[in-house]
Write a protein that holds these residues in place. Structure first.
Motif, mmCIF file in Angstrom:
data_model
loop_
_atom_site.group_PDB
_atom_site.id
_atom_site.type_symbol
_atom_site.label_atom_id
_atom_site.label_comp_id
_atom_site.label_asym_id
_atom_site.label_seq_id
_atom_site.Cartn_x
_atom_site.Cartn_y
_atom_site.Cartn_z
ATOM 1 N N VAL A 1 39.211 38.359 47.556
ATOM 2 C CA VAL A 1 39.017 38.028 46.146
ATOM 3 C C VAL A 1 39.297 39.278 45.320
ATOM 4 C CG1 VAL A 1 37.423 37.172 44.403
ATOM 5 C CG2 VAL A 1 37.222 36.353 46.765
ATOM 6 N N PRO A 2 40.358 39.293 44.506
ATOM 7 C CA PRO A 2 40.605 40.428 43.608
ATOM 8 C C PRO A 2 39.730 40.317 42.352
ATOM 9 C CG PRO A 2 42.634 39.193 44.136
ATOM 10 C CD PRO A 2 41.461 38.330 44.506
ATOM 11 N N ILE A 3 39.181 41.433 41.916
ATOM 12 C CA ILE A 3 38.350 41.485 40.711
ATOM 13 C C ILE A 3 38.868 42.595 39.802
ATOM 14 C CG2 ILE A 3 36.039 41.961 39.799
ATOM 15 C CD1 ILE A 3 34.872 40.842 42.337
ATOM 16 N N SER A 4 39.058 42.273 38.531
ATOM 17 C CA SER A 4 39.564 43.247 37.565
ATOM 18 C C SER A 4 38.457 43.683 36.621
ATOM 19 C CB SER A 4 40.724 42.652 36.769
ATOM 20 O OG SER A 4 41.139 43.546 35.748
ATOM 21 N N TYR A 5 38.360 44.989 36.400
ATOM 22 C CA TYR A 5 37.476 45.559 35.387
ATOM 23 C C TYR A 5 38.360 46.151 34.292
ATOM 24 C CZ TYR A 5 33.624 45.212 38.745
ATOM 25 O OH TYR A 5 32.679 44.746 39.632
ATOM 26 N N ALA A 6 38.447 45.450 33.165
ATOM 27 C CA ALA A 6 39.344 45.862 32.084
ATOM 28 C C ALA A 6 38.598 45.827 30.765
ATOM 29 C CB ALA A 6 40.570 44.953 32.027
ATOM 30 N N MET A 7 39.116 46.570 29.792
ATOM 31 C CA MET A 7 38.534 46.620 28.451
ATOM 32 C C MET A 7 39.615 46.345 27.423
ATOM 33 S SD MET A 7 36.151 50.030 28.688
ATOM 34 C CE MET A 7 35.017 50.284 30.060
ATOM 35 N N GLY A 8 39.176 45.983 26.224
ATOM 36 C CA GLY A 8 40.108 45.824 25.124
ATOM 37 C C GLY A 8 40.712 44.442 25.065
ATOM 38 N N PRO A 9 41.697 44.240 24.147
ATOM 39 C CA PRO A 9 42.324 42.927 23.974
ATOM 40 C C PRO A 9 42.958 42.435 25.271
ATOM 41 C CG PRO A 9 42.911 44.412 22.174
ATOM 42 C CD PRO A 9 42.204 45.241 23.211
ATOM 43 N N GLY A 10 42.774 41.147 25.552
ATOM 44 C CA GLY A 10 43.386 40.547 26.733
ATOM 45 C C GLY A 10 42.625 40.780 28.012
ATOM 46 N N ARG A 11 41.412 41.399 27.916
ATOM 47 C CA ARG A 11 40.682 41.718 29.149
ATOM 48 C C ARG A 11 40.302 40.480 29.942
ATOM 49 N NH1 ARG A 11 37.388 42.558 24.805
ATOM 50 N NH2 ARG A 11 35.395 41.465 24.738
ATOM 51 N N ASP A 12 40.164 39.334 29.253
ATOM 52 C CA ASP A 12 39.792 38.111 29.957
ATOM 53 C C ASP A 12 40.976 37.441 30.639
ATOM 54 O OD1 ASP A 12 37.160 38.401 29.156
ATOM 55 O OD2 ASP A 12 37.472 37.284 27.292
ATOM 56 N N LYS A 13 42.174 37.966 30.384
ATOM 57 C CA LYS A 13 43.373 37.364 30.965
ATOM 58 C C LYS A 13 43.860 38.124 32.188
ATOM 59 C CE LYS A 13 44.889 35.657 26.434
ATOM 60 N NZ LYS A 13 45.984 35.675 25.411
ATOM 61 N N GLY A 14 43.081 39.097 32.626
ATOM 62 C CA GLY A 14 43.482 39.855 33.799
ATOM 63 C C GLY A 14 44.224 41.109 33.403
ATOM 64 N N ALA A 15 44.381 42.020 34.368
ATOM 65 C CA ALA A 15 44.956 43.323 34.074
ATOM 66 C C ALA A 15 46.472 43.326 34.107
ATOM 67 C CB ALA A 15 44.416 44.352 35.078
ATOM 68 N N GLU A 16 47.085 42.330 34.694
ATOM 69 C CA GLU A 16 48.526 42.367 34.869
ATOM 70 C C GLU A 16 49.208 41.234 34.110
ATOM 71 O OE1 GLU A 16 50.342 43.486 38.555
ATOM 72 O OE2 GLU A 16 48.392 43.767 39.498
ATOM 73 N N THR A 17 50.348 41.548 33.529
ATOM 74 C CA THR A 17 51.217 40.552 32.905
ATOM 75 C C THR A 17 52.458 40.432 33.762
ATOM 76 O OG1 THR A 17 50.398 41.093 30.700
ATOM 77 C CG2 THR A 17 52.501 39.931 30.833
ATOM 78 N N TYR A 18 52.854 39.220 34.081
ATOM 79 C CA TYR A 18 53.951 39.023 35.025
ATOM 80 C C TYR A 18 55.229 39.679 34.507
ATOM 81 C CZ TYR A 18 57.052 36.865 38.401
ATOM 82 O OH TYR A 18 57.967 36.669 39.404
ATOM 83 N N GLY A 19 55.903 40.394 35.405
ATOM 84 C CA GLY A 19 57.171 41.022 35.067
ATOM 85 C C GLY A 19 57.039 42.356 34.364
ATOM 86 N N ARG A 20 55.815 42.858 34.204
ATOM 87 C CA ARG A 20 55.612 44.152 33.560
ATOM 88 C C ARG A 20 54.938 45.123 34.532
ATOM 89 N NH1 ARG A 20 53.711 42.986 27.298
ATOM 90 N NH2 ARG A 20 55.454 41.622 26.751
ATOM 91 N N TRP A 21 55.286 46.387 34.347
ATOM 92 C CA TRP A 21 54.717 47.417 35.209
ATOM 93 C C TRP A 21 53.294 47.759 34.789
ATOM 94 C CZ3 TRP A 21 57.542 48.754 39.363
ATOM 95 C CH2 TRP A 21 58.928 48.536 39.323
ATOM 96 N N VAL A 22 52.452 48.019 35.761
ATOM 97 C CA VAL A 22 51.089 48.482 35.532
ATOM 98 C C VAL A 22 50.923 49.811 36.262
ATOM 99 C CG1 VAL A 22 48.646 48.002 35.936
ATOM 100 C CG2 VAL A 22 50.181 46.139 35.324
ATOM 101 N N SER A 23 50.333 50.796 35.575
ATOM 102 C CA SER A 23 50.133 52.111 36.177
ATOM 103 C C SER A 23 48.677 52.287 36.598
ATOM 104 C CB SER A 23 50.518 53.215 35.178
ATOM 105 O OG SER A 23 51.887 53.142 34.859
ATOM 106 N N TYR A 24 48.462 52.963 37.731
ATOM 107 C CA TYR A 24 47.112 53.134 38.268
ATOM 108 C C TYR A 24 47.116 54.235 39.321
ATOM 109 C CZ TYR A 24 49.377 50.274 41.793
ATOM 110 O OH TYR A 24 50.279 49.799 42.708
ATOM 111 N N VAL A 25 45.926 54.674 39.668
ATOM 112 C CA VAL A 25 45.739 55.597 40.791
ATOM 113 C C VAL A 25 45.272 54.753 41.974
ATOM 114 C CG1 VAL A 25 44.580 57.665 41.634
ATOM 115 C CG2 VAL A 25 45.067 57.422 39.184
#
Length: 296
Positions: free
Chosen positions: A226-250
Motif C-alpha cells: 500500500v503506497p501512502i503519500s504525505y504531501a502539502m499544499g494545493p492538490g495534496r488530496d490528489k496524490g503526489a504524482e501527475t501522470y507523465g510528469r517528473w517528480v523529484s525526491y531523495v
C-alpha cells in the motif's frame, strides 16, 4: 540500455523546487551532499501483450502523447525484449494482456545531461472486486504527524502489510520511504522514521476482505503493498504524482520485512505502484518477468 538526454528533455525536473529545511555547506551529511542523491522519476503505465511463448508482441502506453519521446522509446524498446514465464490456463498456453506500471528514473550527469533508466515494474491490476485478491474494508488514512508537518517534511511511504485470515493486520513494515524535501542526512533519516512509524501505526487499524477463491485462499496470511503519500499544499488530496510528469525526491533504501523470505519477481519494486490501491505481493501479482528489465 540507459539513454542520455539533454536538460531541456527534462523540463521542470530540475531539483531547485525541492524545499530545503537547512542552509547547506558542502560537508559530509550536509544538504548539499543530500542534494547530490536526488533523483527524478515518473510512473508510466500501459498494457503488455504477451504471446504463448512468453515474448512481448506489443506495448500500448497510457496517454503516450503526454510522455517525453525519449521515455517512450526507452520503455518500448525494453519491453519488446522482455520474456515472461508462459501463461497457462486450464492446462493450455494462452496469450494474455497484462497491465504494466513502470518507474522511469532520471539522474543528472556532469555537463547537465541526464541518464534515464528503468527501475522496478508491476504487472498487477488493482481489482477490488476480484475474490482472489485482498481488498480494503476500512483503511482510515494516517494523520499527518505534527513533527513532520511543522518541519515541512513530505514524501511517500511504501508499506508491506501482513493481513491475517480474519482480515486484520498482523504486522506492517515500511519497505521504502522517499522524501520530497531537502535537509541534512541526519534529518532525512529522522523523518523517514517519523513518516514510516506514522504509516505503520495507521495500517495496524485497517481491515481487509481476504481471498475466498483461487490457490491463495488457503494461505495463513497475505502480503499486500500500500503506497501512502504525505504531501502539502494545493492538490495534496490528489496524490503526489501527475501522470507523465517528473517528480523529484531523495530515494530511501529498500528494506525487507522481517517475516518475508522471498520475492517472486526480482524486478518488482515498491515504488512502482500507483497510489490508491492495495496490491497483492505474493500470488495473483501478475505474470513473471524472466529477463532483465532493460535487457543486456
Amino acid at each position: 540500455m540507459n539513454v542520455r538526454i539533454g536538460a531541456l528533455g527534462l523540463a521542470g525536473v530540475l531539483l531547485l523546487g525541492l524545499p530545503s529545511m537547512v542552509v547547506a555547506e558542502p560537508s559530509p551529511g550536509s544538504v548539499a551532499q543530500v542534494r547530490q542523491q536526488v533523483e527524478s522519476s515518473m510512473l508510466v503505465s500501459g498494457d503488455v501483450h504477451i504471446e504463448t511463448d512468453g515474448s512481448v508482441s506489443r506495448l500500448v502506453l497510457r496517454q503516450e502523447e503526454t510522455l517525453p519521446e525519449g521515455v517512450v522509446k526507452l520503455v518500448r524498446d525494453s519491453a519488446l525484449q522482455w520474456r515472461f514465464e508462459p501463461i497457462v490456463v486450464d492446462g493450455k498456453l494462452v496469450r494474455a494482456v497484462a497491465p504494466m506500471s513502470l518507474r522511469v528514473v532520471a539522474r543528472k550527469l556532469e555537463g547537465g545531461s541526464y541518464e534515464v533508466s528503468l527501475r522496478g515494474v508491476s504487472f498487477q491490476k488493482y481489482d477490488s472486486t476480484d475474490p482472489q485478491n485482498v481488498a480494503s474494508i476500512q483503511m482510515d488514512p494516517p494523520r499527518y504527524p505534527e513533527l513532520a508537518f511543522r518541519a515541512g517534511a513530505t514524501g511517500s511511504v511504501y508499506l508491506l502489510v501482513k493481513v491475517g485470515r480474519d482480515g486484520k493486520v498482523e504486522d506492517a513494515f515500511a519497505e521504502q520511504v522517499n522524501l520530497t524535501f531537502l535537509s541534512r542526512e541526519s534529518d532525512q533519516r529522522r523523518f523517514r522514521e517519523v513518516l514510516a512509524r506514522n504509516a505503520i501505526a495507521a495500517a495496524k487499524g485497517w481491515t481487509f476482505r481476504v481471498p475466498t477463491e483461487g490457490d491463495v485462499a488457503s494461505r495463513p496470511y497475505w502480503n499486500v503493498r500500500v503506497p501512502i503519500s504525505y504531501a502539502m499544499g494545493p492538490g495534496r488530496d490528489k496524490g503526489a504524482e501527475t501522470y507523465g510528469r517528473w517528480v523529484s525526491y531523495v530515494a530511501g533504501p529498500r528494506e525487507r520485512a522481517p517475516w518475508r523470505t522471498e520475492d517472486r519477481n526480482v524486478e518488482a519494486s515498491p515504488d512502482s505502484l500507483a497510489e490508491g490501491g492495495v496490491y497483492m505481493a505474493d500470488g495473483n501479482s501478475g505474470p513473471r518477468l524472466l529477463t532483465p528489465l532493460q535487457g543486456g
